[in-house]
Motif scaffolding. Structure first.
Motif, PDB file in Angstrom:
ATOM      1  N   GLN A 172      -1.795   5.135   7.837  1.00 25.78           N
ATOM      2  CA  GLN A 172      -2.575   4.091   7.229  1.00 25.78           C
ATOM      3  C   GLN A 172      -3.500   3.366   7.997  1.00 25.78           C
ATOM      4  O   GLN A 172      -4.779   2.757   7.773  1.00 25.78           O
ATOM      5  CB  GLN A 172      -1.816   3.104   6.290  1.00 25.78           C
TER       6      GLN A 172
ATOM      7  N   LEU B 202      -5.297   4.808  -2.264  1.00 24.23           N
ATOM      8  CA  LEU B 202      -6.029   3.921  -1.903  1.00 24.23           C
ATOM      9  C   LEU B 202      -7.012   3.038  -2.346  1.00 24.23           C
ATOM     10  O   LEU B 202      -6.744   2.362  -2.600  1.00 24.23           O
ATOM     11  CB  LEU B 202      -6.182   4.141  -0.229  1.00 24.23           C
TER      12      LEU B 202
ATOM     13  N   LEU C 152       0.221  -1.242   0.166  1.00 22.45           N
ATOM     14  CA  LEU C 152      -0.321  -0.037  -0.143  1.00 22.45           C
ATOM     15  C   LEU C 152       0.546   0.959  -0.470  1.00 22.45           C
ATOM     16  O   LEU C 152       0.479   2.149  -0.882  1.00 22.45           O
ATOM     17  CB  LEU C 152      -1.089  -0.186   1.260  1.00 22.45           C
TER      18      LEU C 152
END
Length: 356
Positions: free
Chosen positions: A89, A132, A78
């Protein structure tokens, strides 16, 4: 001799039982392990299609949110898509997990998952939200824009409003609603006229002095200016701005037309007493805001079309999903489609203007 032979056979039988038992345990252990690998072992993001466009991206996101609740770990890779730290995150996934569980039913389509991510992380950096979404194949950069408050909205949206609960008297037909937005909303707070603010303060003072005649006169001034004092459930009053909303993309039968009353009743059933999310695209010639309306996460125009309570207004909106929902109601012959040849509202209005 015979006794010794019997003893030998008994020992051999016991040994064979032990061998068979351990062999059984060994075989069953392998069978259970195989079944676990095939059916129960947690999948990776890739198994759910993470990073690919389509429903698999939704599954991957749901899977990673479940994993985060289990081990507090965000998915590997990610960080290549976002700029914030691992700690940030983890904060996103905590918020998303909670929002996902509270959404009933949970998101099933890319559009629903995208909307949940954008709404949940609307106060975070635009690059992080887009990253994202891209990680799960949910990014739609061609339809996402950012308004002055940093909230991502579909292209063409002028602004978004969150309304106070809708009063049943504010619904005249099946495609129009009058709503009120609290002036505590940041967007509204900056544009309340000075005379309206002064009247609200004076009215509060008059009520405290039990001078209700003066208070009512001041409230009428506020109403004439397009505002109103709204009483909330906790008996607190708030100053709110009035908006008339025309539901974008649909046209319901007028009240005096066949099925007009039923269309209005369905809209009342959907929105009465509810707070609405309205995405405003512009104004029509009657100074009504033209917008998409969401109630408890459900698209109101979709509900009205699927119930056969409105036409897809193709003259002003060519969205294919609206056409599809109308066709589904037509095929089922529900609502206004129970009639073999229902009159189009726009033709009815035209005939009325011409005196026919």
């Amino acid at each position: 001799m015979q006794t010794s032979f019997r003893f030998f056979n008994q020992n051999l039988f016991r040994s064979n039982k032990k061998i068979l038992f351990f062999l059984f345990v060994f075989i069953m252990g392998n069978v259970i392990g195989f079944l676990y690998e095939q059916c129960c072992k947690p999948s990776t993001t890739a198994d759910f299609g993470g990073g690919s466009i389509g429903p698999h991206g939704v599954s991957a996101l749901a899977h990673d949110l479940f994993n985060f609740e289990t081990n507090s770990q965000v998915p590997e890779g990610l960080s290549k898509h976002v700029v914030s730290s691992k700690k940030a995150q983890a904060n996103w996934y905590r918020k998303l997990s909670e929002a996902w569980k509270q959404t009933k039913p949970p998101p099933k389509t890319p559009e629903e998952a995208t909307r949940l991510v954008i709404q949940t992380l609307k106060r975070h950096q635009k690059k992080d939200v887009e990253g994202l979404l891209a990680f799960y194949g949910l990014s739609q950069p061609d339809v996402l824009v950012e308004n002055s408050t940093g909230v991502h909205l579909p292209a063409g949206v002028k602004f978004e409003m969150q309304t106070l609960p809708v009063d049943v008297k504010a619904i005249p037909d099946g495609d129009t609603i009058t709503v009120y937005v609290s002036t505590t909303d940041p967007r509204e707070a900056t544009c309340v006229p000075g005379d309206v603010q002064a009247a609200a303060v004076q009215r509060s003072q008059a009520r405290a002095q039990r001078n209700y005649t003066k208070a009512d006169a001041l409230h009428q001034e506020i109403i004439n200016s397009g505002y109103r004092m709204i009483s909330l459930q906790n008996k607190e009053e708030v100053l709110a701005r009035k908006y008339r909303i025309r539901l974008r993309g649909i046209d319901a039968p007028e009240s005096s037309m066949p099925y007009g009353k039923e269309a209005k009743a369905e809209l009342v059933k959907i929105v009465q007493g509810k707070c609405l999310r309205v995405l405003v695209y512009g104004e029509d010639r009657y100074q009504r805001c033209v917008g998409d309306i969401y109630c408890n996460g459900k698209f109101v125009q979709e509900l009205m079309l699927k119930k056969g309570c409105a036409w897809h207004y193709t003259a002003y909106d060519q969205r294919q999903e609206l056409a599809k929902w109308e066709q589904q109601a037509r095929a089922k012959r529900i609502g206004l489609w129970a009639s073999s040849n229902p009159e189009k509202p726009w033709e009815w209005r035209k005939n009325k203007r011409q005196g026919k």
